[in-house]
Design a protein around this motif. Structure first.
Motif, short mmCIF file in Angstrom:
data_model
loop_
_atom_site.label_atom_id
_atom_site.label_comp_id
_atom_site.label_asym_id
_atom_site.label_seq_id
_atom_site.Cartn_x
_atom_site.Cartn_y
_atom_site.Cartn_z
N TYR A 188 0.83 -1.21 0.00
CA TYR A 188 0.00 0.00 0.00
C TYR A 188 0.87 1.26 0.00
O TYR A 188 0.57 2.24 -0.68
N GLY A 189 1.98 1.24 0.76
CA GLY A 189 2.88 2.39 0.76
C GLY A 189 3.52 2.63 -0.58
O GLY A 189 3.66 3.79 -1.03
N ALA A 190 3.94 1.53 -1.27
CA ALA A 190 4.52 1.68 -2.60
C ALA A 190 3.49 2.22 -3.59
O ALA A 190 3.83 3.01 -4.48
N MET A 191 2.25 1.79 -3.44
CA MET A 191 1.20 2.28 -4.33
C MET A 191 0.95 3.77 -4.12
O MET A 191 0.72 4.52 -5.08
N ARG A 192 1.01 4.23 -2.87
CA ARG A 192 0.81 5.65 -2.58
C ARG A 192 1.97 6.51 -3.08
O ARG A 192 1.79 7.68 -3.42
N GLN A 193 3.18 5.94 -3.13
CA GLN A 193 4.35 6.70 -3.53
C GLN A 193 4.61 6.68 -5.04
O GLN A 193 5.60 7.27 -5.49
N GLU A 194 3.75 5.97 -5.79
CA GLU A 194 3.95 5.92 -7.24
C GLU A 194 3.80 7.31 -7.85
O GLU A 194 2.88 8.06 -7.53
#
Length: 635
Positions: A188-194
């Protein structure tokens, strides 16, 4: 002149209409009186016909207005006419607030009116009133249940084992659970930082444990804002949070915390508005793991209770409920089964809203049948519930599952009429295996039980004001069902109290994180109860909950006694211990020193621990030569 004549004609017409209406009302009143007289004559001439509780329930369903209610038995009290310009909030059917005696009978009455129950039925309830017996009449004591639990009651651990607070906590937040939360949070964090300049840096198991440690620490020491824990002002200079984790990293983990797989969430969102849509998808992994862990680590004793619990929240979410008579009025509602003796939360489920299903018999019936699972519990249990759940049908169905029950009951569910009697008066009647008892305290107390006798000669003390105005202690007879109810009904209330003392719940921007914090509360309190029970079994003095939480925070954060230098200090030759850079560079990959908690790029090759190696903080030498460092300090 014409206008005056017109007004006179209108007034004459209005008065004539009023006379006609009053005549009609008098005729109707006379018809009702004649009908009641005929009924009374018929009842006096004809023999009394027995009416069962099940027949009464059927009649209540037929002759009420059919209004929708959470209970499967409709309320028979007619709705009062609302005054114009005033708004009202309908009360929730679930009431769990109790006083010295069980929940008393609520009967909406106005002076000079007949009972609403009797007016809703086509016959007088005097037939039912004749079934009541006094306390002087003997009652046959029912067969007491034989207790055969599936597992031995108590903690399901080795009785001689000595566990730390962290080991008890890991029974609920196991390594598998932490890995699941970690994988979903990183995704979820990687998805938010895309699409941003700064890429996402994955958090580790140690980071997640440190985060949970700070969450529990914040329940012990309250601050108005989360950032206050890392402020360096004169008032908010708290050293401990900075030792465990920086404030920026804590906020990063808090924003990325996710319990379910984001891909599964996206697939579930496509089903929104269809029967396949899962409202609890975002908490499902941890939700199911927590329920399984609670059931696996402990087995309840014979007396258990079921009640509601509120998780405070005002989020804009369809799961949110309003309960007028609860201390926490807004929030998510949980139905909980707890051990009556120690308050251990054995099982629970989250209320998702009203179910429009033919198989459903009302949430008060369905919730008990879901939680009281005889295949997991065993037979011979005594279940205590309040008047939101109690009904003849539920108690009979529980008896078929070999689970006995006792609880307060609402007057409209058994066709009860209020009568005048002195304080301490007891009357009862038995319908097959069900005992119904009315006890006069300050108010009427109605009980239903499947394992009690009407009266065993017990008494209770009450402070009563006499005719001379002097208060004095008096003894009043009391049914055994009332005494047992007051003693064993508070299991869920005890669990709620233990949670509320040091709750970790705080405001969040995502509704599912409120459940994460509540699951942490359940895990900590259940772990503390296991610690208490194990200490009693080994004749040891248990820790207080505050001391237990402090030790748990220290172990999760890596500052506890298990990681103290004195316990893991090596005894090898000093020539085998050499310093080296952690990542080959003095400015990258720094870690906290094992002795002073400052960050250092140096570690010991043999001990594999980070240690400061600078002139002002020579922790490397102090670690390997504790005697020499103490002598140097003394000099």
């Amino acid at each position: 002149m014409d206008a005056c004549n017109k007004e006179m004609v209108d007034s004459v017409m209005d008065s004539s209409e009023e006379c006609v209406n009053s005549d009609e009302e008098q005729d109707k009143t006379k018809e009702w009186d004649d009908l009641s007289d005929k009924e009374s004559v018929a009842s006096s001439d004809s023999p009394v016909e027995e009416v069962s509780i099940d027949d009464l329930e059927t009649l209540l369903d037929e002759f009420t207005d059919g209004s929708d209610n959470d209970d499967w038995y409709p309320e028979v009290t007619p709705q009062k006419r609302k005054r114009p310009g005033l708004s009202s909030v309908s009360p929730s059917p679930a009431k769990s607030r109790r006083s010295g005696s069980p929940a008393s009978v609520q009967s909406g009455k106005s002076k000079g009116r007949k009972s609403s129950v009797s007016r809703s039925l086509p016959f007088s309830l005097s037939i039912l009133e004749q079934k009541w017996k006094s306390a002087d009449e003997p009652d046959v004591e029912p067969t007491q249940p034989t207790f055969r639990p599936k597992q031995k009651p108590g903690p399901r651990l080795v009785s001689t084992a000595s566990c730390s607070p962290l080991q008890y906590f890991e029974l609920f937040f196991s390594k598998t659970v932490l890995r699941t939360i970690l994988a979903n949070s990183n995704a979820y964090g990687a998805m938010r930082q895309e699409g941003t300049k700064k890429p996402w840096e994955d958090i580790s198991i140690k980071d997640l444990k440190s985060f949970i440690a700070l969450v529990i620490y914040m329940g012990l020491l309250k601050c108005f804002k989360l950032t206050d824990y890392w402020r360096k002002s004169q008032i908010y200079n708290l050293p401990y949070p900075s030792q465990i984790m920086s404030g920026r990293k804590f906020m990063t983990i808090s924003k990325a915390l996710h319990l379910s797989d984001p891909k599964v969430d996206a697939e579930n969102d496509k089903k929104r508005g269809t029967p396949e849509y899962d409202r609890l998808c975002k908490i499902k992994p941890l939700y199911q793991d927590m329920r399984d862990a609670c059931r696996a680590s402990f087995h309840p004793s014979q007396n258990i209770s079921i009640d509601e619990r509120m998780v405070a929240s005002k989020a804009r979410n369809g799961l949110k409920q309003y309960m007028k008579n609860k201390p926490t009025k807004w929030g998510y509602k949980l139905f909980v089964l707890a051990d009556s003796r120690c308050g251990y939360t054995w099982d629970f489920f989250i209320y998702e809203g009203k179910i429009n299903s033919e198989e459903s018999k009302g949430i008060s019936y369905d919730s008990v049948m879901i939680l009281a699972n005889e295949k997991l519990l065993g037979s011979g249990y005594k279940l205590f519930v309040d008047n939101f759940y109690t009904s003849p049908k539920l108690f009979r169905d529980l008896l078929h599952k070999k689970i006995w029950a006792c609880g307060t009951v609402r007057a409209n569910r058994i066709g009860h009429l209020k009568t005048q009697a002195p304080r301490g008066n007891i009357r009862w009647f038995r319908e097959d295996d069900l005992l119904f008892v009315e006890w006069k305290d300050r108010r009427d107390v109605l009980m239903c039980s499947t394992f009690h006798k009407a009266f065993n000669g017990d008494s209770i003390k009450r402070n009563v004001k006499g005719a001379d105005g002097v208060w004095a202690i008096q003894d009043f007879p009391v049914p055994a069902a009332v005494l047992d109810y007051n003693k064993h009904m508070g299991g869920v209330d005890l669990s709620d109290a233990l949670i509320s003392f040091y709750t970790v719940l705080h405001k969040t921007r995502r509704w599912y994180r409120s459940f994460f914090y509540h699951f942490v509360d359940i895990a900590v309190v259940n772990a503390f109860i296991l610690h208490q029970q194990m200490a009693k079994m080994n004749n040891q003095k248990p820790l207080t909950q505050k001391a237990f939480r402090e030790a748990l925070v220290a172990e999760l954060g890596g500052t506890g006694p298990a990681s103290a230098p004195a316990q893991i200090r090596p005894t090898l030759s000093p020539y085998s211990h050499l310093p080296k850079y952690i990542s080959g560079d003095s400015s990258i990959g720094r870690r906290k020193c094992k002795m002073c908690s400052y960050k250092t790029p140096v570690m010991c090759v043999t001990c594999d621990v980070p240690l400061c190696f600078v002139p002002k903080r020579d922790c490397f030498t102090s670690w390997h030569y504790p005697d020499d460092s103490s002598e140097n300090e003394a000099e």
